[in-house]
Design a protein around this motif. Sequence first.
Motif, mmCIF file in Angstrom:
data_model
loop_
_atom_site.group_PDB
_atom_site.id
_atom_site.type_symbol
_atom_site.label_atom_id
_atom_site.label_comp_id
_atom_site.label_asym_id
_atom_site.label_seq_id
_atom_site.Cartn_x
_atom_site.Cartn_y
_atom_site.Cartn_z
ATOM 1 N N ALA A 41 9.072 7.077 6.629
ATOM 2 C CA ALA A 41 8.026 6.056 6.497
ATOM 3 C C ALA A 41 6.847 6.370 7.429
ATOM 4 C CB ALA A 41 8.601 4.671 6.813
ATOM 5 N N PHE A 44 4.903 9.568 6.226
ATOM 6 C CA PHE A 44 4.174 9.302 4.976
ATOM 7 C C PHE A 44 2.965 8.405 5.264
ATOM 8 C CE2 PHE A 44 4.172 7.327 0.515
ATOM 9 C CZ PHE A 44 3.480 8.393 -0.029
ATOM 10 N N GLY A 138 4.969 8.083 -3.460
ATOM 11 C CA GLY A 138 5.338 6.654 -3.363
ATOM 12 C C GLY A 138 6.244 6.183 -4.495
ATOM 13 N N CYS A 141 9.806 6.963 -3.927
ATOM 14 C CA CYS A 141 10.460 6.073 -2.943
ATOM 15 C C CYS A 141 10.929 4.836 -3.670
ATOM 16 C CB CYS A 141 9.485 5.663 -1.836
ATOM 17 S SG CYS A 141 8.734 7.019 -0.905
ATOM 18 N N LYS A 142 9.982 4.249 -4.427
ATOM 19 C CA LYS A 142 10.264 2.989 -5.119
ATOM 20 C C LYS A 142 11.389 3.137 -6.148
ATOM 21 C CE LYS A 142 7.907 -0.805 -7.507
ATOM 22 N NZ LYS A 142 8.995 -1.083 -8.429
ATOM 23 N N HIS A 145 14.604 2.992 -4.292
ATOM 24 C CA HIS A 145 14.825 1.647 -3.727
ATOM 25 C C HIS A 145 15.211 0.652 -4.815
ATOM 26 C CE1 HIS A 145 12.009 2.832 -0.163
ATOM 27 N NE2 HIS A 145 13.194 3.394 -0.104
HETATM 28 C C1 ASC Z 1 6.206 3.808 2.015
HETATM 29 C C2 ASC Z 1 7.414 3.294 2.509
HETATM 30 C C3 ASC Z 1 8.232 3.111 1.462
HETATM 31 C C4 ASC Z 1 7.571 3.550 0.224
HETATM 32 C C5 ASC Z 1 7.538 2.536 -0.861
HETATM 33 C C6 ASC Z 1 6.867 3.102 -2.088
HETATM 34 O O1 ASC Z 1 5.237 4.107 2.687
HETATM 35 O O2 ASC Z 1 7.731 3.028 3.762
HETATM 36 O O3 ASC Z 1 9.428 2.638 1.510
HETATM 37 O O4 ASC Z 1 6.262 3.936 0.636
HETATM 38 O O5 ASC Z 1 6.857 1.410 -0.433
HETATM 39 O O6 ASC Z 1 6.972 2.202 -3.121
#
Ligand code: ASC
Length: 152
Positions: A41, A44, A138, A141-142, A145
Motif C-alpha cells: 500500500a 503504490f 489498482g 488489488c480490488k 479483495h
Molecule cells: C491501494 C490500496 C489498496 C488498493 C485498492 C484498489 O492503494 O491500499 O488496497 O489500492 O484500493 O482498489
Amino acid sequence: MRKLAGVAVAVMLAVAPAAAMAQTGGLAAIEARQANFKTIARTFKTINDELKGSRPSLDTLRAAAAELRAASQKIPGGFPAGSGPETGAKTEALAAIWTNRAGFTEAANRHIAAVDALDAAVKAGDMARIRSATDAVGPTCKNCHDQFRLKK
Ligand code: ASC
C-alpha cells in the motif's frame, strides 16, 4: 482404565506443544503478510503521489516499483495452511483463500503481472507507459479483495 487415562494424558502432552507451535506459526504468517501488504500500500501510494506531481522523479518511481514488485511476489506464499480465520487472530483473510486456492493464486498472479508491467515501464522510463501501467494495478488489488478479503 487408569492406564488408558495415563496414555491419553501422555498423548495430550505430546500433541499440545505441536498445536501451540502450529498456532504460533499461523500468527507469525499473519503478522508477516500484514506487514507485507502495508509495504504494498505504501509503495503504490508513493508511485501514485509521485505521478500527481508536475515533474515525477524516475528515481523515486524506480525505488518504489522495485519494492512493490518484491512485496507483491510474496503474496502467494503469505497464506500457509493454519494462518486463516480459524486462528482466532485479527485477520481479514477469508477462508475462501484456502478453499479456493486456485482462484486465489490466479488473482494474486494477476496482480503480480500488473506490478511486473509497471516495474518494466519504470525501468524503460516511459512516462505514458508508467501512467497506464499504474492505473492497471489498482483493479488487480480490488479483484482479489472482492473475493478474498473481509468486507469492511
Ligand atoms: C491501494 C490500496 C489498496 C488498493 C485498492 C484498489 O492503494 O491500499 O488496497 O489500492 O484500493 O482498489
